[in-house]
Design a protein around this motif. Sequence first.
Motif, PDB file in Angstrom:
ATOM      1  N   PRO A  34       0.810  -1.224   0.000  1.00 17.67           N
ATOM      2  CA  PRO A  34       0.000   0.000   0.000  1.00 17.67           C
ATOM      3  C   PRO A  34       0.841   1.271   0.000  1.00 17.67           C
ATOM      4  CG  PRO A  34      -0.487  -1.429   1.881  1.00 17.67           C
ATOM      5  CD  PRO A  34       0.792  -1.907   1.278  1.00 17.67           C
ATOM      6  N   THR A  35       2.153   1.141   0.116  1.00 20.42           N
ATOM      7  CA  THR A  35       2.991   2.343   0.040  1.00 20.42           C
ATOM      8  C   THR A  35       3.645   2.396  -1.348  1.00 20.42           C
ATOM      9  OG1 THR A  35       4.610   1.160   1.367  1.00 20.42           O
ATOM     10  CG2 THR A  35       3.282   2.761   2.501  1.00 20.42           C
ATOM     11  N   SER A  36       4.847   1.875  -1.540  1.00 16.69           N
ATOM     12  CA  SER A  36       5.450   1.989  -2.877  1.00 16.69           C
ATOM     13  C   SER A  36       6.373   0.825  -3.172  1.00 16.69           C
ATOM     14  CB  SER A  36       6.260   3.283  -2.966  1.00 16.69           C
ATOM     15  OG  SER A  36       7.168   3.236  -4.046  1.00 16.69           O
ATOM     16  N   VAL A  37       6.338   0.352  -4.441  1.00 19.34           N
ATOM     17  CA  VAL A  37       7.326  -0.650  -4.856  1.00 19.34           C
ATOM     18  C   VAL A  37       8.227  -0.108  -5.963  1.00 19.34           C
ATOM     19  CG1 VAL A  37       6.230  -2.815  -4.150  1.00 19.34           C
ATOM     20  CG2 VAL A  37       5.612  -1.784  -6.314  1.00 19.34           C
ATOM     21  N   ALA A  38       8.284   1.205  -6.083  1.00 19.42           N
ATOM     22  CA  ALA A  38       9.168   1.784  -7.105  1.00 19.42           C
ATOM     23  C   ALA A  38      10.623   1.467  -6.770  1.00 19.42           C
ATOM     24  CB  ALA A  38       8.978   3.290  -7.140  1.00 19.42           C
ATOM     25  N   THR A  39      11.366   1.041  -7.793  1.00 22.85           N
ATOM     26  CA  THR A  39      12.816   0.853  -7.616  1.00 22.85           C
ATOM     27  C   THR A  39      13.539   1.442  -8.824  1.00 22.85           C
ATOM     28  OG1 THR A  39      13.030  -1.234  -8.816  1.00 22.85           O
ATOM     29  CG2 THR A  39      12.415  -1.383  -6.482  1.00 22.85           C
ATOM     30  N   VAL A  40      14.824   1.648  -8.664  1.00 18.53           N
ATOM     31  CA  VAL A  40      15.618   2.202  -9.763  1.00 18.53           C
ATOM     32  C   VAL A  40      15.593   1.235 -10.955  1.00 18.53           C
ATOM     33  CG1 VAL A  40      17.965   2.854 -10.465  1.00 18.53           C
ATOM     34  CG2 VAL A  40      17.079   3.582  -8.247  1.00 18.53           C
ATOM     35  N   LEU A 295      14.667  -7.269   2.314  1.00 14.25           N
ATOM     36  CA  LEU A 295      14.457  -7.024   0.878  1.00 14.25           C
ATOM     37  C   LEU A 295      15.662  -6.328   0.231  1.00 14.25           C
ATOM     38  CD1 LEU A 295      10.693  -6.023   0.791  1.00 14.25           C
ATOM     39  CD2 LEU A 295      11.744  -7.907  -0.458  1.00 14.25           C
ATOM     40  N   TYR A 296      16.242  -5.395   0.944  1.00 13.45           N
ATOM     41  CA  TYR A 296      17.366  -4.622   0.395  1.00 13.45           C
ATOM     42  C   TYR A 296      18.694  -5.364   0.509  1.00 13.45           C
ATOM     43  CZ  TYR A 296      20.715  -0.691   0.210  1.00 13.45           C
ATOM     44  OH  TYR A 296      21.763   0.149  -0.080  1.00 13.45           O
ATOM     45  N   GLU A 321       7.003  -3.974   4.328  1.00 16.43           N
ATOM     46  CA  GLU A 321       6.488  -3.249   5.494  1.00 16.43           C
ATOM     47  C   GLU A 321       6.199  -1.779   5.205  1.00 16.43           C
ATOM     48  OE1 GLU A 321       9.545  -3.018   8.518  1.00 16.43           O
ATOM     49  OE2 GLU A 321      11.102  -2.735   7.028  1.00 16.43           O
ATOM     50  N   CYS A 322       6.855  -1.234   4.187  1.00 14.62           N
ATOM     51  CA  CYS A 322       6.736   0.207   3.907  1.00 14.62           C
ATOM     52  C   CYS A 322       7.221   0.410   2.471  1.00 14.62           C
ATOM     53  CB  CYS A 322       7.618   0.972   4.908  1.00 14.62           C
ATOM     54  SG  CYS A 322       7.379   2.762   4.864  1.00 14.62           S
ATOM     55  N   ALA A 323       7.380   1.669   2.047  1.00 14.32           N
ATOM     56  CA  ALA A 323       7.921   1.925   0.706  1.00 14.32           C
ATOM     57  C   ALA A 323       9.294   1.282   0.610  1.00 14.32           C
ATOM     58  CB  ALA A 323       8.033   3.423   0.473  1.00 14.32           C
ATOM     59  N   ILE A 324       9.503   0.489  -0.428  1.00 19.01           N
ATOM     60  CA  ILE A 324      10.743  -0.295  -0.456  1.00 19.01           C
ATOM     61  C   ILE A 324      11.943   0.568  -0.858  1.00 19.01           C
ATOM     62  CG2 ILE A 324       9.721  -2.574  -0.872  1.00 19.01           C
ATOM     63  CD1 ILE A 324      10.445  -2.057  -3.820  1.00 19.01           C
ATOM     64  N   THR A 328      16.339  -1.876  -4.121  1.00 17.04           N
ATOM     65  CA  THR A 328      15.941  -3.277  -3.924  1.00 17.04           C
ATOM     66  C   THR A 328      15.934  -4.001  -5.269  1.00 17.04           C
ATOM     67  OG1 THR A 328      14.537  -2.567  -2.116  1.00 17.04           O
ATOM     68  CG2 THR A 328      14.102  -4.756  -2.988  1.00 17.04           C
ATOM     69  N   SER A 329      16.373  -5.260  -5.268  1.00 21.69           N
ATOM     70  CA  SER A 329      16.430  -5.991  -6.541  1.00 21.69           C
ATOM     71  C   SER A 329      15.041  -6.517  -6.921  1.00 21.69           C
ATOM     72  CB  SER A 329      17.405  -7.162  -6.427  1.00 21.69           C
ATOM     73  OG  SER A 329      16.859  -8.155  -5.590  1.00 21.69           O
TER      74      SER A 329
END
Lengths: 351, 251
Positions: A34-40, A295-296, A321-324, A328-329
Amino acid sequence: MHQNTHTVESMTSRQRVLAALRRDPVDRTPVCNPTSVATVELMDLVDAHFPEANRDPHKMARLAATSHTELGFDTVMPVFSIIQESSALGCKIQWEGKDNWPTVKMNEPIWLEPEDIAIPDNLCTHPDTKCVLDAIRILRKEFGDDVAIIGKTMGPWSMGYHCMGVERFLLMSLDDPDKTRRCLDKFKESTILFGQAQIDAGADALTLPDHATGDLVSGEYYERYLRDMHIEFTEELKIPLILHICGKTEDRMEYISQTGMAAFHYDSKNNPCNSMDICNHRISLVGNINNPQTLYSKGPEEVHAEVKENLEAGVQLVGPECAIPLQTSIENLKAIPAAVREWHKEQAARN
Amino acid sequence: MAELSDIANEFARGEIDEFIENEDERKEIIDLYAAASPDMQDIAATVLEGDNDKSDELTKQALDNGVTALTVMDDGLIAGMAIVGIKFRENFIFVPEVLACARAMKAGMAHIEPILSASGVEPIGRVLMGTVKGDLHDIGKNLCIMMLRGAGFVVIDLGVDTSPDDFLEAVDKENANLIGMSALLTTTMPNMGKTIELFIDEDKRDDVKFMVGGAPVTPEFADDMGADAYGDSAVECVEVAKSLLKKNASA
């Protein structure tokens, strides 16, 4: 304790998420952030980078979509940060670059007194809030009824930090509870207006971050200042609400469970079994895979173990748990739905 | 060995009785308070109560009565913060209460600092504190600063978004022997390592000890990037700073 799933017919991601938010039976536990899964890595994949992906609705929608299309999550969530409405209210934002989150300059408060707080008419037409609404419309068009679209509207406690400064707001809460309540009452308008606008744009559920965390304030504070206001939100905003509070929260989960919120997005500092016991099926839990240490920093095997711990405890929606962390891979994120499927397969084989 | 009943101030006595559970700590605190004069205990109690007006008034009064600035600081203000730190660590109080206590300490220190500074009294340590580049979160760093000041350190606050160059520039200017770096984001914690690397490149690494902390930071990460110590809370930060100074002294 875990969910009974073997009698439920196959569901779409959206059906699965909405059922889990109601604590109804599901075909398998939904995977959700519910927060964010955006990654580079995801930004590179769809050419939608920070900071533009926080301000351009097409890039925002494109990046949000990856949580379903690339990772296999059951939700998409286009609001990657917590700054959109603060920007619209006039807070200064440090937008940063591709590899960092935009942040509100909380040490430059825009308001000092409750009388100063004024929610502008253009709250939902400001470019940084309108961007979210447009992104939700794009996602709804793209995914139809298949995937659950989650929006985000910040709660009044968090807005107090953003607009008045963390220390100033926390000291006020001790020195002058009445003044604090007047501030919260004013910030409430922003939560409802932006939340309703996202519902109108097509959101299926709303995350409501309100950072009254155990790392900062007591559980009694949550009860004193926020429980009733959160009940009010559930009456005003008529889609499932997912309360998000980082950090230690077991001492306030009893109060949170009384709010009527659909779900609570909880942090890895809380034990899944204890948390389920406290919530006692009055509210769904979402979480709580550790971000920085698992995760990281670790691999799919460790991710798998934490997913399993949540599933065994009966947590209704599994996810970070929160915005990743942005670095994170993808491999670790894909491990979450893979672990959920594997666990359900094992359960089915046992039955 | 002093007894709780040897402490004249009723409020301080009650706080110790109710909140200090660890036997060794309890003994240490009772000794500290019992050795202080009733006036100093009263000052400590104003800090415990978070009463900045009273702290201001009693500190000024004590100095006017000829009590030395060091005594007021050690036996009054720092003694007060010692109990605050324990209550915070044990979750008896939370950040708003700590902020109020630190505000009371600050009100007293406003009278003390100019005297200590003019008399050339050396503090137990000089610490540079900053949230690293790209990170604007400062509540954790500020709590560390309050606790360090509450323990008698002089702290120079470099604020948020502090670049490696800012740390380097400040260390000479402020004659600091410790640097504390904080980060709340996984995206910004690598900047702790970059700061340490800059000190190595500039041949300044041996002049200063680095301690790090913040929500995503782990002891392993601290070790990997070459920090001297990790602290997982504002209260622990004080212990870490003291132990690094001991290492410095014995080096």
